[in-house]
Design a protein around this motif. Sequence first.
Motif, PDB file in Angstrom:
ATOM      1  N   LYS A  76      30.479  39.293  51.651  1.00 13.99           N
ATOM      2  CA  LYS A  76      29.300  40.096  51.341  1.00 13.99           C
ATOM      3  C   LYS A  76      28.403  39.201  50.491  1.00 13.99           C
ATOM      4  O   LYS A  76      28.821  38.715  49.434  1.00 13.99           O
ATOM      5  CB  LYS A  76      29.738  41.344  50.575  1.00 13.99           C
ATOM      6  N   GLN A  90      31.863  38.816  47.311  1.00 19.09           N
ATOM      7  CA  GLN A  90      33.270  39.076  47.611  1.00 19.09           C
ATOM      8  C   GLN A  90      33.514  38.836  49.094  1.00 19.09           C
ATOM      9  O   GLN A  90      32.587  38.844  49.898  1.00 19.09           O
ATOM     10  CB  GLN A  90      33.667  40.495  47.232  1.00 19.09           C
ATOM     11  N   GLN A 113      38.856  40.622  51.237  1.00 18.16           N
ATOM     12  CA  GLN A 113      39.977  40.969  50.357  1.00 18.16           C
ATOM     13  C   GLN A 113      39.534  41.871  49.205  1.00 18.16           C
ATOM     14  O   GLN A 113      40.315  42.676  48.709  1.00 18.16           O
ATOM     15  CB  GLN A 113      40.604  39.682  49.806  1.00 18.16           C
ATOM     16  N   GLY A 114      38.302  41.747  48.727  1.00 17.75           N
ATOM     17  CA  GLY A 114      37.808  42.579  47.641  1.00 17.75           C
ATOM     18  C   GLY A 114      38.011  41.945  46.275  1.00 17.75           C
ATOM     19  O   GLY A 114      38.880  41.086  46.098  1.00 17.75           O
ATOM     20  N   VAL A 115      37.199  42.389  45.303  1.00 16.82           N
ATOM     21  CA  VAL A 115      37.181  41.753  43.983  1.00 16.82           C
ATOM     22  C   VAL A 115      38.556  41.815  43.305  1.00 16.82           C
ATOM     23  O   VAL A 115      39.028  40.827  42.738  1.00 16.82           O
ATOM     24  CB  VAL A 115      36.113  42.416  43.087  1.00 16.82           C
ATOM     25  N   LEU A 116      39.193  42.979  43.377  1.00 18.74           N
ATOM     26  CA  LEU A 116      40.490  43.148  42.705  1.00 18.74           C
ATOM     27  C   LEU A 116      41.532  42.200  43.302  1.00 18.74           C
ATOM     28  O   LEU A 116      42.246  41.496  42.578  1.00 18.74           O
ATOM     29  CB  LEU A 116      40.925  44.605  42.884  1.00 18.74           C
ATOM     30  N   GLY A 117      41.625  42.175  44.613  1.00 19.32           N
ATOM     31  CA  GLY A 117      42.598  41.311  45.282  1.00 19.32           C
ATOM     32  C   GLY A 117      42.289  39.839  45.038  1.00 19.32           C
ATOM     33  O   GLY A 117      43.207  39.022  44.860  1.00 19.32           O
ATOM     34  N   ASP A 120      33.458  36.545  37.836  1.00 22.54           N
ATOM     35  CA  ASP A 120      32.997  37.171  36.598  1.00 22.54           C
ATOM     36  C   ASP A 120      34.141  37.865  35.858  1.00 22.54           C
ATOM     37  O   ASP A 120      34.264  37.734  34.645  1.00 22.54           O
ATOM     38  CB  ASP A 120      31.862  38.147  36.903  1.00 22.54           C
ATOM     39  N   LYS A 162      40.250  54.280  28.760  1.00 19.60           N
ATOM     40  CA  LYS A 162      40.172  53.586  30.048  1.00 19.60           C
ATOM     41  C   LYS A 162      38.741  53.280  30.471  1.00 19.60           C
ATOM     42  O   LYS A 162      38.530  52.535  31.424  1.00 19.60           O
ATOM     43  CB  LYS A 162      40.811  54.450  31.135  1.00 19.60           C
ATOM     44  N   ALA A 163      37.754  53.878  29.793  1.00 20.40           N
ATOM     45  CA  ALA A 163      36.376  53.726  30.253  1.00 20.40           C
ATOM     46  C   ALA A 163      35.855  52.320  29.955  1.00 20.40           C
ATOM     47  O   ALA A 163      35.828  51.905  28.798  1.00 20.40           O
ATOM     48  CB  ALA A 163      35.482  54.758  29.580  1.00 20.40           C
ATOM     49  N   PRO A 164      35.439  51.572  30.986  1.00 22.59           N
ATOM     50  CA  PRO A 164      34.821  50.270  30.720  1.00 22.59           C
ATOM     51  C   PRO A 164      33.518  50.444  29.944  1.00 22.59           C
ATOM     52  O   PRO A 164      32.796  51.420  30.127  1.00 22.59           O
ATOM     53  CB  PRO A 164      34.537  49.716  32.128  1.00 22.59           C
ATOM     54  N   ARG A 215      30.032  48.527  29.507  1.00 17.93           N
ATOM     55  CA  ARG A 215      29.276  47.485  30.200  1.00 17.93           C
ATOM     56  C   ARG A 215      28.297  46.801  29.251  1.00 17.93           C
ATOM     57  O   ARG A 215      28.063  47.257  28.131  1.00 17.93           O
ATOM     58  CB  ARG A 215      28.523  48.102  31.381  1.00 17.93           C
ATOM     59  N   PHE A 266      36.201  46.023  33.783  1.00 16.89           N
ATOM     60  CA  PHE A 266      37.632  46.244  33.953  1.00 16.89           C
ATOM     61  C   PHE A 266      38.307  44.891  34.123  1.00 16.89           C
ATOM     62  O   PHE A 266      37.859  44.072  34.915  1.00 16.89           O
ATOM     63  CB  PHE A 266      37.865  47.131  35.175  1.00 16.89           C
ATOM     64  N   PRO A 269      41.416  43.217  35.542  1.00 17.52           N
ATOM     65  CA  PRO A 269      42.590  43.507  36.376  1.00 17.52           C
ATOM     66  C   PRO A 269      43.893  42.964  35.787  1.00 17.52           C
ATOM     67  O   PRO A 269      44.930  43.629  35.881  1.00 17.52           O
ATOM     68  CB  PRO A 269      42.249  42.825  37.708  1.00 17.52           C
TER      69      PRO A 269
END
Lengths: 125, 370
Positions: B24, B36, B39-43, B229, B295-297, B299, B320, B322
Motif C-alpha cells: 500500500k 505496509q 502482511q500488515g503493520v503488526l506482522g 515507525d 490500554k488507550a494509545p 498520539r 501501540f 506491538p
Amino acid sequence: MAELRFTKEHEWVRIEGDVGTCGITDYAQSQLGDVVFVELPAVGRKVARGGDAAVVESVKAASEVYAPVSGEVVAVNEGLPDNPAQVNQSPMEDGWFMKIRLSDAAELTAMMDEAGYKAYLATLS
Amino acid sequence: MADADHDALRVTPLHALHRELGAKMVPFAGYDMPVQYPQGVLGEHNHTRAAAGLFDVSHMGQVRLDGAGAAAALETLVPADIAGLAVGRTRYTQFTDVSGGILDDLMVTNAGDHLFLVVNAACKAQDIAHMRAGLGAVALTELADRALLALQGPLAATVMGRLAPEATAMKFMSFGAARLGGIPVWLTRSGYTGEDGFEISVAAADAEALARLLLAQPEVKPIGLGARDSLRLEAGLCLYGHDIDTGTSPVEADLVWSIQKRRRAEGGFPGAARIQAELAHGPSRKRVGILPDGKAPAREHTDIMDAAGRRIGTITSGGFGPTAGGPVAMGYVEAAFAAPGTQVQLLVRGVPRPARVATMPFAPHRYFRG
C-alpha cells in the motif's frame, strides 16, 4: 428478518425490533489495518446519528466510530477491548461494537442497504 | 518539504518492486513509499523483531564530502566530534541552528578518503544548501544515483553471513565495503529499529537485484514505513519533525550522548552558547518516555498534565507498541517531571488518563557490539 443498513462512513447496523447492532464494515477494517485498541461507550449513553460513539485504533492511527443511528446504547461487546483483533477477523459478526435502541426508526430509510453500499464502495476505488 | 500533490511524487529505484509485492503506497516526504505490505503493520513489526526485515529507505539523502578539511568544516555545523571519528566508524549527530534548535539529524561515517552522510528525506535539499553555504572549500556530492536499503532484525547477521561472511564481524556503528551476490555495496552496521542490522548503500541500477536477493533469503520479509515507525518508537529513537525540530535543542531531546566531550567543552557549532548553558544548568524541559497505565494509545500532540491538571508537556510520538504489548509514547515534560516513575496524566479525547514517565527504550536494544 434482520434488516442491514450502512453509512457512508463505513458503519453497519443490523436492526432487530427496535434495537440495532452496530459495527464497522470489512472495507473499514481493511483500510484501518491491524486494530489494537477499541473504546466502547457506556451503556445507557444517548448517541446521535453521525456523532462520536466509539474509538478504534490501529498501530498507526486512531479513528472515531460514529453512531449509525440515534438512540440509547443498551449493550456493548464487552469482550472486544480485550480482543480488538476481532474487528479485523469478524467485522460483521464477532467484532460488533454496540447495540443501540433506536429513537427514530425513520433514519433507516435514508441509509444504504447492502447492494447500495457495494455500489458506493465501487465509487471509492 | 513534502509535496502533497501525488503527480509530483518522486519514486525510489524499488518502486516497481513495492507494487509487485502488493504494498500500500502513501506519499511520504515527497516520495511514493510503501506504508505496509499485505502482511500488515503488526506482522511486519513482529517479523522484524523475530527474524529480519528489509526496508527501502532510498528516499533518504546520501552525501559525500571530500577534502582534507571536511571533518573540521562539518564540525562548524554539528555538535559531534567528527575530527576524532576513526576510519570505518559512524556517528549520529544533528545540524543545529544559531538558537540551538535542530535543523535535521544525520549519520556521519568516516569512509577513509571522504565523509559519508545520510540525512532525512524531507530535509535533504535544505541540508545540502546549508552545507554548501557553510562548508567552504569542501567538495559536496549528492549521491542521487544510490539507493539505501536497511536489513534489520536478530537474523540480519545470519543473512549477511551467507552473502558476505566478513560483514558479520562488523560492530555497531561501523562501516565497510562488501559485495552481496556480486553487487558492490557500502555497509553500515546501524539502523532505526533498535535491532541488530545493516544499512546498505547500493548503486540505484543494482538496487532491485539486491532487494530481490535479500528477499529470497528465508529470514527476510519486506517491511513498510508503518512498522518502521512503531519499531523506532519502541526503540526510543527520534523522528525528525515530530520528536525533534528547530524548537528543540539536543539537550532537551536527551541526545547529550551524541555530543562528545571535546565539543561540549570547546563549542564551535551553531547554538553552542545555549547548548553549553543547558549542559551546565540542565534544560527547562526534557524528552522522556511515557507509558500510559491503561490500554488507550496517546498520539502525537496529546497534552501531558500533572496530578493537579496543569499542562506540563506534550506527546511528540505515541501509539501501540506491538513488542511492548501496549501503548508507548515519548514527549517533552518540564524538567521537574522528567524522573522515571513520575505520575502524569494524558488528556486523550478530553479524558485525563494516568501514565508514568518511563525509561526508554520500550523494547531492548540488541545492537552487535562485538
